[in-house]
Design a protein around this motif. Structure first.
Motif, PDB file in Angstrom:
ATOM      1  N   THR A 104       0.829  -1.201   0.000  1.00 29.49           N
ATOM      2  CA  THR A 104       0.000   0.000   0.000  1.00 29.49           C
ATOM      3  C   THR A 104       0.863   1.250   0.000  1.00 29.49           C
ATOM      4  O   THR A 104       2.014   1.239   0.445  1.00 29.49           O
ATOM      5  N   ASP A 135       0.414   7.270  -2.866  1.00 26.83           N
ATOM      6  CA  ASP A 135       0.459   7.537  -4.300  1.00 26.83           C
ATOM      7  C   ASP A 135       0.183   6.232  -5.042  1.00 26.83           C
ATOM      8  O   ASP A 135       1.051   5.369  -5.143  1.00 26.83           O
ATOM      9  N   GLY A 136      -1.029   6.097  -5.572  1.00 25.95           N
ATOM     10  CA  GLY A 136      -1.421   4.863  -6.231  1.00 25.95           C
ATOM     11  C   GLY A 136      -0.570   4.516  -7.426  1.00 25.95           C
ATOM     12  O   GLY A 136      -0.251   3.344  -7.649  1.00 25.95           O
ATOM     13  N   GLN A 179      -4.109   1.645  -3.049  1.00 23.73           N
ATOM     14  CA  GLN A 179      -3.821   3.016  -2.643  1.00 23.73           C
ATOM     15  C   GLN A 179      -4.403   3.215  -1.255  1.00 23.73           C
ATOM     16  O   GLN A 179      -5.566   2.889  -1.006  1.00 23.73           O
TER      17      GLN A 179
END
Length: 253
Positions: free
Chosen positions: A44, A47-48, A66
């Motif tokens: 995780t 910032d995806g 994210q």
């Protein structure tokens, strides 16, 4: 036979590990190391795009989400969305802002505390409670030697130091609360580690830090990851409430 028994204690085969702040630096290296030890990884990051790109570095692609740890609802949503509660939680997400206290704004203070302490607590509360209900689990928090000492040339990080001191007490308190529920809670407290964060400081400051470290050098992310693997594994089955310093001897002075 003896070696296989020892190796099995360090193995994470059959375990699932969730790592926050896993897109770079220590978090990324911890996730890679835990996967090498056999764990399935849930990676995780805030910032995806960046965390998705980091997933490409793994031999076996991890689950990617994210996650902004400052948002307690998003943590609960993640817990509801994944198939099972992870066996291992690594709370690595963290930030720092350096400024003399006089110039540390309310926003600076909250920006650091909301990630380093609030977010860590939210993750522990959500996943640790599920672990306790299940009767098993391991939490490893990434703290800092700055939770115990004020480092020279870096005494203008009041918010960061306060947040990491808080991590120590959250770790110890939850370890006591959940010990008889089958959940172990420990922390690793790195010293100066080669990273994007330390690379931002002037070269003369970096040299001074190295000179004041008994081992005469910065640590590397993989050296922290090995300590995390130990605390996440059955090799540390009688250890809870411990903050393991990995600082090259800095706090011995």
């Amino acid at each position: 036979m003896r070696n296989s028994v020892i190796d099995s204690r360090f193995s994470l085969r059959g375990k699932t590990a969730l790592v926050t702040g896993g897109a770079r630096g220590i978090g990324l290296q911890v996730a890679l190391t835990l996967q090498e030890a056999g764990a399935d990884i849930i990676l995780t990051g805030r910032d995806g795009v960046r965390v998705a790109a980091a997933a490409g570095q793994f031999p076996v692609k991890p689950e990617v989400y994210q996650l902004d740890v400052r948002d307690s609802q998003s943590i609960r949503d993640l817990a509801d969305g994944i198939a099972v509660c992870p066996d291992i939680l690594i709370n690595n997400a963290g930030v720092s802002r350096a400024a003399p206290t006089k110039y540390t704004t309310d926003e600076d203070w909250r920006a650091v505390l909301s990630v380093n302490l609030d977010g860590l607590f939210y993750c522990c509360r959500t996943f640790g409670s599920l672990m306790a209900e299940r009767g098993s689990g391991v939490i490893v928090n990434i703290s800092s030697m700055c939770g115990d000492v004020v480092t020279r040339q870096a005494s203008v990080v009041t918010a960061y130091n306060a947040s990491k001191a808080g991590v120590t007490m959250v770790t110890k308190t939850l370890a006591c609360e959940w010990a008889r529920s089958g959940v172990r809670v420990n922390a690793v407290a790195p010293g100066f580690i080669q990273s994007e964060m330390t690379n931002q400081y002037p070269i003369e400051v970096v040299r001074a830090w190295s000179d004041r470290t008994p081992m005469g050098r910065f640590g590397q992310p993989h050296e922290i990851a090995s300590a995390v693997q130990f605390l996440a594994s059955d090799a540390s089955s009688y250890i809870t409430g411990t903050v393991l310093l990995a600082d090259g001897g800095y706090t011995c002075w």
